[in-house]
Design a protein around this motif. Structure first.
Motif, PDB file in Angstrom:
ATOM      1  N   THR A 148       0.819  -1.220   0.000  1.00  0.00           N
ATOM      2  CA  THR A 148       0.000   0.000   0.000  1.00  0.00           C
ATOM      3  C   THR A 148       0.852   1.269   0.000  1.00  0.00           C
ATOM      4  O   THR A 148       0.671   2.134  -0.877  1.00  0.00           O
ATOM      5  CB  THR A 148      -0.966  -0.006   1.188  1.00  0.00           C
ATOM      6  N   PRO A 149       1.787   1.440   0.944  1.00  0.00           N
ATOM      7  CA  PRO A 149       2.591   2.682   0.903  1.00  0.00           C
ATOM      8  C   PRO A 149       3.470   2.769  -0.336  1.00  0.00           C
ATOM      9  O   PRO A 149       3.677   3.876  -0.858  1.00  0.00           O
ATOM     10  CB  PRO A 149       3.436   2.589   2.182  1.00  0.00           C
ATOM     11  N   LEU A 150       3.964   1.662  -0.837  1.00  0.00           N
ATOM     12  CA  LEU A 150       4.794   1.703  -2.041  1.00  0.00           C
ATOM     13  C   LEU A 150       3.973   2.127  -3.256  1.00  0.00           C
ATOM     14  O   LEU A 150       4.447   2.876  -4.113  1.00  0.00           O
ATOM     15  CB  LEU A 150       5.434   0.337  -2.287  1.00  0.00           C
ATOM     16  N   THR A 151       2.731   1.644  -3.315  1.00  0.00           N
ATOM     17  CA  THR A 151       1.850   2.060  -4.415  1.00  0.00           C
ATOM     18  C   THR A 151       1.559   3.554  -4.327  1.00  0.00           C
ATOM     19  O   THR A 151       1.537   4.264  -5.346  1.00  0.00           O
ATOM     20  CB  THR A 151       0.535   1.268  -4.368  1.00  0.00           C
ATOM     21  N   ALA A 152       1.349   4.044  -3.110  1.00  0.00           N
ATOM     22  CA  ALA A 152       1.096   5.477  -2.921  1.00  0.00           C
ATOM     23  C   ALA A 152       2.311   6.304  -3.330  1.00  0.00           C
ATOM     24  O   ALA A 152       2.180   7.343  -3.996  1.00  0.00           O
ATOM     25  CB  ALA A 152       0.730   5.748  -1.464  1.00  0.00           C
ATOM     26  N   ILE A 153       3.508   5.854  -2.948  1.00  0.00           N
ATOM     27  CA  ILE A 153       4.737   6.565  -3.317  1.00  0.00           C
ATOM     28  C   ILE A 153       4.881   6.625  -4.832  1.00  0.00           C
ATOM     29  O   ILE A 153       5.213   7.676  -5.402  1.00  0.00           O
ATOM     30  CB  ILE A 153       5.956   5.886  -2.674  1.00  0.00           C
TER      31      ILE A 153
END
Length: 290
Positions: free
Chosen positions: A96-101
Protein backbone atom coordinates in the motif's frame (compact mmCIF):
# COMPACT_ATOMS: atom_id res chain seq x y z
CA UNK A 1 27.90 -86.83 39.03
CA UNK A 2 29.81 -85.76 35.93
CA UNK A 3 26.70 -86.37 33.84
CA UNK A 4 24.60 -84.17 36.12
CA UNK A 5 27.24 -81.39 36.01
CA UNK A 6 27.42 -81.60 32.23
CA UNK A 7 23.65 -81.45 31.97
CA UNK A 8 23.57 -78.44 34.28
CA UNK A 9 26.21 -76.67 32.26
CA UNK A 10 24.31 -77.45 29.06
CA UNK A 11 21.11 -76.05 30.52
CA UNK A 12 22.97 -72.95 31.71
CA UNK A 13 24.49 -72.43 28.29
CA UNK A 14 21.08 -72.93 26.70
CA UNK A 15 19.56 -70.40 29.07
CA UNK A 16 22.31 -67.89 28.41
CA UNK A 17 21.98 -68.40 24.67
CA UNK A 18 18.24 -67.93 24.88
CA UNK A 19 18.67 -64.74 26.90
CA UNK A 20 21.24 -63.39 24.46
CA UNK A 21 18.86 -64.17 21.57
CA UNK A 22 16.02 -62.41 23.37
CA UNK A 23 18.23 -59.42 24.12
CA UNK A 24 19.38 -59.25 20.50
CA UNK A 25 15.79 -59.47 19.29
CA UNK A 26 14.76 -56.79 21.78
CA UNK A 27 17.58 -54.47 20.72
CA UNK A 28 16.70 -54.86 17.04
CA UNK A 29 13.04 -54.17 17.73
CA UNK A 30 13.97 -51.16 19.86
CA UNK A 31 16.26 -49.76 17.18
CA UNK A 32 13.69 -50.31 14.45
CA UNK A 33 10.91 -48.65 16.46
CA UNK A 34 13.19 -45.73 17.36
CA UNK A 35 13.91 -44.99 13.69
CA UNK A 36 10.20 -45.15 12.85
CA UNK A 37 9.01 -43.04 15.78
CA UNK A 38 11.67 -40.36 15.36
CA UNK A 39 10.23 -39.06 12.10
CA UNK A 40 6.53 -39.66 12.83
CA UNK A 41 3.93 -37.23 14.08
CA UNK A 42 2.57 -39.65 16.66
CA UNK A 43 2.36 -39.98 20.42
CA UNK A 44 3.04 -43.72 20.31
CA UNK A 45 6.16 -44.54 22.30
CA UNK A 46 8.62 -47.41 22.12
CA UNK A 47 7.53 -50.84 23.31
CA UNK A 48 9.47 -54.05 23.92
CA UNK A 49 8.61 -57.69 23.16
CA UNK A 50 10.54 -58.87 26.26
CA UNK A 51 10.63 -58.11 29.98
CA UNK A 52 14.35 -57.60 30.41
CA UNK A 53 14.90 -54.98 33.12
CA UNK A 54 17.86 -53.25 31.47
CA UNK A 55 16.18 -53.08 28.08
CA UNK A 56 13.07 -51.61 29.66
CA UNK A 57 15.19 -49.02 31.41
CA UNK A 58 16.81 -48.15 28.09
CA UNK A 59 13.41 -47.95 26.39
CA UNK A 60 12.16 -45.64 29.14
CA UNK A 61 15.13 -43.30 28.66
CA UNK A 62 14.61 -43.27 24.88
CA UNK A 63 10.92 -42.56 25.31
CA UNK A 64 11.78 -39.57 27.46
CA UNK A 65 14.05 -38.24 24.71
CA UNK A 66 11.32 -38.84 22.12
CA UNK A 67 8.87 -36.78 24.16
CA UNK A 68 11.38 -33.93 24.37
CA UNK A 69 12.07 -34.19 20.63
CA UNK A 70 8.36 -34.00 19.80
CA UNK A 71 7.94 -30.94 22.01
CA UNK A 72 10.86 -29.21 20.26
CA UNK A 73 9.45 -30.13 16.85
CA UNK A 74 6.03 -28.72 17.72
CA UNK A 75 7.60 -25.54 19.06
CA UNK A 76 9.68 -25.17 15.89
CA UNK A 77 6.70 -25.80 13.63
CA UNK A 78 4.58 -23.28 15.48
CA UNK A 79 7.34 -20.67 15.40
CA UNK A 80 8.01 -21.34 11.72
CA UNK A 81 4.32 -20.98 10.93
CA UNK A 82 4.08 -17.71 12.83
CA UNK A 83 7.18 -16.37 11.08
CA UNK A 84 5.80 -17.23 7.63
CA UNK A 85 2.48 -15.60 8.45
CA UNK A 86 4.28 -12.49 9.70
CA UNK A 87 6.35 -12.26 6.51
CA UNK A 88 3.22 -12.63 4.38
CA UNK A 89 1.44 -9.90 6.35
CA UNK A 90 4.42 -7.53 6.31
CA UNK A 91 5.06 -7.93 2.58
CA UNK A 92 1.35 -7.45 1.93
CA UNK A 93 1.20 -4.32 4.10
CA UNK A 94 4.22 -2.81 2.32
CA UNK A 95 2.35 -2.83 -0.98
CA UNK A 96 0.00 0.00 0.00
CA UNK A 97 2.59 2.68 0.90
CA UNK A 98 4.79 1.70 -2.04
CA UNK A 99 1.85 2.06 -4.41
CA UNK A 100 1.10 5.48 -2.92
CA UNK A 101 4.74 6.56 -3.32
CA UNK A 102 4.71 5.47 -6.95
CA UNK A 103 1.54 7.48 -7.54
CA UNK A 104 3.02 10.67 -6.11
CA UNK A 105 6.22 10.14 -8.09
CA UNK A 106 4.20 9.93 -11.29
CA UNK A 107 2.47 13.20 -10.38
CA UNK A 108 5.83 14.87 -9.80
CA UNK A 109 7.11 13.60 -13.14
CA UNK A 110 4.46 15.73 -14.82
CA UNK A 111 5.67 18.92 -13.14
CA UNK A 112 8.14 21.43 -14.50
CA UNK A 113 11.21 20.56 -12.45
CA UNK A 114 14.87 21.62 -12.55
CA UNK A 115 17.25 19.06 -14.17
CA UNK A 116 18.91 18.12 -10.87
CA UNK A 117 15.56 17.59 -9.16
CA UNK A 118 14.35 15.45 -12.05
CA UNK A 119 17.51 13.35 -11.88
CA UNK A 120 17.06 12.80 -8.16
CA UNK A 121 13.42 11.95 -8.77
CA UNK A 122 14.41 9.30 -11.31
CA UNK A 123 16.73 7.74 -8.74
CA UNK A 124 13.94 7.66 -6.16
CA UNK A 125 11.57 6.12 -8.69
CA UNK A 126 14.14 3.46 -9.61
CA UNK A 127 14.67 2.51 -5.97
CA UNK A 128 10.93 2.45 -5.36
CA UNK A 129 10.39 0.07 -8.27
CA UNK A 130 13.14 -2.20 -6.93
CA UNK A 131 11.45 -2.18 -3.54
CA UNK A 132 8.12 -3.06 -5.13
CA UNK A 133 9.68 -6.02 -6.98
CA UNK A 134 11.36 -7.24 -3.82
CA UNK A 135 8.13 -6.95 -1.83
CA UNK A 136 6.17 -8.81 -4.50
CA UNK A 137 8.71 -11.63 -4.70
CA UNK A 138 8.90 -11.84 -0.91
CA UNK A 139 5.13 -12.14 -0.78
CA UNK A 140 5.11 -14.86 -3.43
CA UNK A 141 7.91 -16.77 -1.72
CA UNK A 142 6.14 -16.61 1.64
CA UNK A 143 2.92 -17.89 0.08
CA UNK A 144 4.78 -20.74 -1.64
CA UNK A 145 6.51 -21.99 1.50
CA UNK A 146 3.31 -21.63 3.54
CA UNK A 147 1.19 -23.82 1.26
CA UNK A 148 0.68 -27.27 2.72
CA UNK A 149 0.07 -29.26 -0.48
CA UNK A 150 0.33 -28.85 -4.22
CA UNK A 151 -2.40 -30.24 -6.45
CA UNK A 152 -1.31 -33.20 -8.57
CA UNK A 153 -2.73 -33.84 -12.02
CA UNK A 154 -1.38 -35.07 -15.38
CA UNK A 155 0.84 -32.40 -16.94
CA UNK A 156 2.55 -32.67 -20.34
CA UNK A 157 6.02 -31.22 -19.75
CA UNK A 158 6.64 -30.88 -23.47
CA UNK A 159 3.59 -28.66 -23.90
CA UNK A 160 4.40 -26.72 -20.71
CA UNK A 161 7.89 -25.90 -22.05
CA UNK A 162 6.46 -24.81 -25.41
CA UNK A 163 3.93 -22.50 -23.75
CA UNK A 164 6.55 -21.02 -21.42
CA UNK A 165 8.90 -20.25 -24.33
CA UNK A 166 6.03 -18.75 -26.30
CA UNK A 167 5.11 -16.46 -23.39
CA UNK A 168 8.75 -15.24 -23.22
CA UNK A 169 9.09 -14.84 -26.99
CA UNK A 170 8.99 -11.04 -26.88
CA UNK A 171 11.52 -10.76 -24.05
CA UNK A 172 13.88 -13.24 -25.69
CA UNK A 173 13.62 -11.51 -29.05
CA UNK A 174 14.32 -8.18 -27.36
CA UNK A 175 17.60 -9.61 -26.07
CA UNK A 176 18.43 -11.06 -29.48
CA UNK A 177 18.12 -14.62 -28.14
CA UNK A 178 16.81 -17.34 -30.44
CA UNK A 179 16.38 -20.47 -28.31
CA UNK A 180 17.60 -23.81 -29.58
CA UNK A 181 14.91 -26.22 -28.42
CA UNK A 182 15.07 -30.01 -28.36
CA UNK A 183 11.90 -31.77 -27.27
CA UNK A 184 10.84 -35.44 -27.52
CA UNK A 185 8.30 -36.39 -30.15
CA UNK A 186 5.94 -37.93 -27.62
CA UNK A 187 4.33 -36.24 -24.59
CA UNK A 188 6.14 -36.43 -21.23
CA UNK A 189 3.35 -36.82 -18.68
CA UNK A 190 3.93 -36.31 -14.96
CA UNK A 191 1.64 -35.85 -11.93
CA UNK A 192 2.34 -32.20 -11.10
CA UNK A 193 0.75 -28.92 -10.12
CA UNK A 194 0.18 -26.98 -13.39
CA UNK A 195 0.47 -23.53 -11.78
CA UNK A 196 3.67 -24.54 -9.96
CA UNK A 197 5.19 -25.91 -13.19
CA UNK A 198 4.43 -22.62 -14.98
CA UNK A 199 6.01 -20.66 -12.13
CA UNK A 200 9.14 -22.83 -12.17
CA UNK A 201 9.63 -22.54 -15.94
CA UNK A 202 8.92 -18.81 -15.89
CA UNK A 203 11.46 -18.17 -13.13
CA UNK A 204 14.12 -20.22 -14.92
CA UNK A 205 13.58 -18.32 -18.18
CA UNK A 206 13.71 -15.02 -16.29
CA UNK A 207 17.04 -16.13 -14.85
CA UNK A 208 18.29 -17.01 -18.35
CA UNK A 209 17.40 -13.51 -19.54
CA UNK A 210 19.51 -12.03 -16.73
CA UNK A 211 22.67 -14.04 -17.29
CA UNK A 212 22.62 -15.13 -20.93
CA UNK A 213 25.26 -13.71 -23.26
CA UNK A 214 22.86 -14.07 -26.21
CA UNK A 215 22.01 -17.75 -26.50
CA UNK A 216 19.78 -20.34 -24.88
CA UNK A 217 19.50 -24.10 -25.31
CA UNK A 218 16.45 -25.89 -23.91
CA UNK A 219 16.38 -29.69 -23.81
CA UNK A 220 13.68 -31.98 -22.49
CA UNK A 221 14.36 -35.72 -22.27
CA UNK A 222 11.78 -38.48 -22.14
CA UNK A 223 12.99 -39.25 -18.62
CA UNK A 224 11.64 -35.88 -17.45
CA UNK A 225 15.04 -34.18 -17.18
CA UNK A 226 14.88 -30.59 -18.41
CA UNK A 227 17.94 -28.35 -18.95
CA UNK A 228 18.36 -24.66 -19.75
CA UNK A 229 21.89 -23.82 -20.90
CA UNK A 230 23.43 -20.50 -21.89
CA UNK A 231 26.78 -18.73 -21.97
CA UNK A 232 27.17 -16.70 -18.77
CA UNK A 233 30.49 -14.84 -18.75
CA UNK A 234 29.37 -12.73 -15.78
CA UNK A 235 29.20 -15.74 -13.44
CA UNK A 236 31.87 -17.63 -11.56
CA UNK A 237 31.59 -21.07 -9.87
CA UNK A 238 30.93 -19.50 -6.45
CA UNK A 239 28.09 -17.33 -7.78
CA UNK A 240 26.64 -20.26 -9.75
CA UNK A 241 26.59 -22.37 -6.60
CA UNK A 242 24.61 -19.72 -4.75
CA UNK A 243 21.97 -18.99 -7.38
CA UNK A 244 19.34 -20.82 -5.31
CA UNK A 245 20.16 -18.97 -2.09
CA UNK A 246 17.41 -16.64 -0.95
CA UNK A 247 18.10 -12.95 -1.67
CA UNK A 248 21.46 -13.74 -3.29
CA UNK A 249 22.20 -11.61 -6.34
CA UNK A 250 25.26 -10.95 -8.46
CA UNK A 251 26.38 -7.64 -9.87
CA UNK A 252 25.17 -8.60 -13.34
CA UNK A 253 21.60 -8.75 -12.03
CA UNK A 254 21.15 -5.67 -9.87
CA UNK A 255 17.42 -5.61 -10.51
CA UNK A 256 17.03 -9.14 -9.19
CA UNK A 257 15.41 -9.88 -5.84
CA UNK A 258 17.30 -13.15 -5.49
CA UNK A 259 14.09 -15.09 -4.88
CA UNK A 260 13.15 -16.35 -8.34
CA UNK A 261 15.26 -19.50 -8.40
CA UNK A 262 14.66 -20.09 -4.68
CA UNK A 263 10.94 -20.22 -5.40
CA UNK A 264 11.52 -22.48 -8.42
CA UNK A 265 13.60 -24.93 -6.39
CA UNK A 266 11.14 -24.96 -3.50
CA UNK A 267 8.24 -25.73 -5.83
CA UNK A 268 10.23 -28.37 -7.72
CA UNK A 269 11.13 -30.20 -4.51
CA UNK A 270 7.56 -30.04 -3.23
CA UNK A 271 6.43 -31.73 -6.44
CA UNK A 272 8.92 -34.54 -5.77
CA UNK A 273 11.60 -33.31 -8.18
CA UNK A 274 15.16 -32.04 -7.99
CA UNK A 275 16.78 -28.88 -9.30
CA UNK A 276 20.35 -27.62 -9.56
CA UNK A 277 22.81 -25.50 -11.52
CA UNK A 278 26.26 -26.11 -12.98
CA UNK A 279 28.86 -23.80 -14.51
CA UNK A 280 31.33 -25.36 -16.94
CA UNK A 281 33.68 -23.45 -19.24
CA UNK A 282 31.66 -20.26 -18.79
CA UNK A 283 28.37 -21.97 -19.60
CA UNK A 284 25.56 -22.06 -17.05
CA UNK A 285 23.19 -25.03 -17.03
CA UNK A 286 20.10 -25.04 -14.85
CA UNK A 287 18.54 -28.49 -14.69
CA UNK A 288 15.52 -30.05 -13.09
CA UNK A 289 14.11 -33.57 -12.97
CA UNK A 290 10.40 -34.18 -12.54
Amino acid sequence: MVWVLAAGLALLALGLGLKVALLRHGMKALGRDLVERRGQETNTLLSLPCRDRELRRLASALNQELRALRQERLRYQQGDKELKEAVVNISHDLRTPLTAISGYLQLLQGQDLPPDTRRYLEQIESRTESMKRLTEELFRYSVVVSEENLAGEPVDLRRAVEEALLSFYGALEGRGIEPQVRLPETPVIRQLDPAAVNRVLGNILTNALKYSAGDLEVTLEESGRLTFSNAAPGLDPVAAGRLFDRFYTVEAARNSTGLGLSIAKELTQRMGGEMGAELHNGRLTVWLEL
